[in-house]
Design an enzyme around this catalytic site. Structure first.
Site, PDB file in Angstrom:
ATOM      1  N   HIS A   1      52.430  -8.042   1.535  1.00  0.00           N
ATOM      2  CA  HIS A   1      53.129  -7.040   0.731  1.00  0.00           C
ATOM      3  C   HIS A   1      53.653  -7.673  -0.557  1.00  0.00           C
ATOM      4  CE1 HIS A   1      52.960  -5.218   4.621  1.00  0.00           C
ATOM      5  NE2 HIS A   1      53.928  -5.963   5.112  1.00  0.00           N
TER       6      HIS A   1
ATOM      7  N   TYR B   1      48.452  -4.185   1.869  1.00  0.00           N
ATOM      8  CA  TYR B   1      48.827  -2.816   2.213  1.00  0.00           C
ATOM      9  C   TYR B   1      50.344  -2.701   2.074  1.00  0.00           C
ATOM     10  CZ  TYR B   1      49.212  -5.240   6.767  1.00  0.00           C
ATOM     11  OH  TYR B   1      49.475  -6.133   7.769  1.00  0.00           O
TER      12      TYR B   1
END
Length: 341
Positions: A318, A268
């Site tokens: 990430h 995400y």
């Protein structure tokens, strides 16, 4: 009879000409609906769906700034990613989450207990529902500084420039004390989540990034009883913040950022990426500071000396490298001003 028809036709043509002139000379106002209403017979309502109290964009300019982020038709790449209709934060009137959003969001970090509806209902009993005023308007210019935490801010002397913006967005553990010359000392919006929470001075918006349902439960607790003391780790159980200035980022906005902007790179988006895309939807001009590595290629926070340089580039969650590509592309397309030294 023919004479009366000619008079009516002449009046209609004059009315049309009047509207055309008005749209040219008053193209940045709500004049068009008023002019249309003036041409209708007394007692006849405006056509369904005709705007009456909203800004009418006749020339494509969406705000009162010299340049406007939301203006489309200037960058094909930007237009493919940016969705103006996205609602960046939750209000008491838009708590319903689409099924696909709910499924994706609830799988990010497992949550149990109350339903989403129950949690959101309790939340808006504690915090005030923010006004849904994120769309741009032609009568205002919202300039925003999004301030990251990179060590590349050290020695930049960006402080006065950052302070000059109407909105200053900071995030997580960001501190300004002792670094004012480089990072400024104004904050209007502070983005955080339970594991990065800090006390905020009066007047600052607490912007919660809810990575899980537990985070929303936490913000309610942190502003009231302090009963929640841990998530997947121990967290700050009480937070000083103005309940009337709490904003909770919409989980649907998370998914939009993940789908359209980071394109599924990473599990995400990072806090920094979410903060930047959030700013594209609540600001008219966006300036970005403190993103990326420092001048020596080290990735660390400006207030600390991190000997493990590069440790934050790839966390497995990430993709900092891909996110920096997106940020540089936004700058190249003229949608943000990326300040570096």
């Amino acid at each position: 009879m023919h004479c009366k028809r000619k008079i009516c036709l002449c009046a209609l043509l004059c009315g049309i000409l009047f509207v055309m002139i008005a749209t040219q000379t008053m193209h940045r106002t709500n004049f068009l609906p008023i002019a249309m209403a003036a041409l209708l017979p007394v007692g006849v309502a405006m056509p369904a769906g005709t705007p009456s109290e909203v800004t009418v964009e006749l020339d494509g300019v969406s705000c009162g700034c010299e340049t406007c982020v939301a203006d489309l038709g200037q960058s094909e790449w930007f237009d493919q990613h940016y969705e103006p209709q996205q609602q960046p934060f939750l209000t008491a009137q838009n708590t319903s989450l689409p099924a696909l959003t709910l499924k994706w969001w609830m799988r990010l970090q497992r949550s149990t207990g109350e339903t989403v509806e129950e949690v959101l209902e309790k939340m808006f009993q504690v915090i005030s529902s923010p006004l849904p005023d994120w769309p741009p308007r032609q009568d205002r210019c919202r300039t925003c500084a999004v301030v990251g935490n990179s060590g590349n801010l050290l020695g930049s002397k960006f402080g006065p420039l950052i302070n000059s913006h109407t909105t200053v967005i900071r995030m997580n553990k960001a501190t300004t004390l002792g670094f004012e010359e480089d990072v400024g000392n104004r904050t209007t919006h502070h983005i955080l989540y339970p594991e990065s929470a800090v006390d905020l001075p009066p007047g600052v918006h607490l912007v919660l990034l809810p990575f899980k349902l537990r985070d929303i439960q936490w913000v309610v607790s942190a502003l009231t009883t302090g009963e929640i003391k841990s998530t997947y780790m121990r967290v700050k159980n009480l937070v000083k913040a103005d309940k009337d200035k709490v904003i909770v980022v919409n989980p649907t906005f998370f998914k939009y950022t993940h789908d359209k902007w980071t394109e599924h790179h990473g599990r995400y988006p990072s806090t920094g990426m979410l903060a930047l895309i959030f700013s594209l939807h609540i600001c008219d001009e966006v300036s970005v500071f403190g993103y990326g590595a420092d001048q020596k290629g080290n990735w660390h926070h400006y207030w600390e000396k991190n000997k493990l340089s590069g440790a934050f580039r790839k966390t497995g969650v990430h993709s900092a490298d891909f996110e920096m590509q997106v940020i540089k592309k936004l700058a190249a397309e003229g949608k943000i001003k990326l300040h570096t030294v």
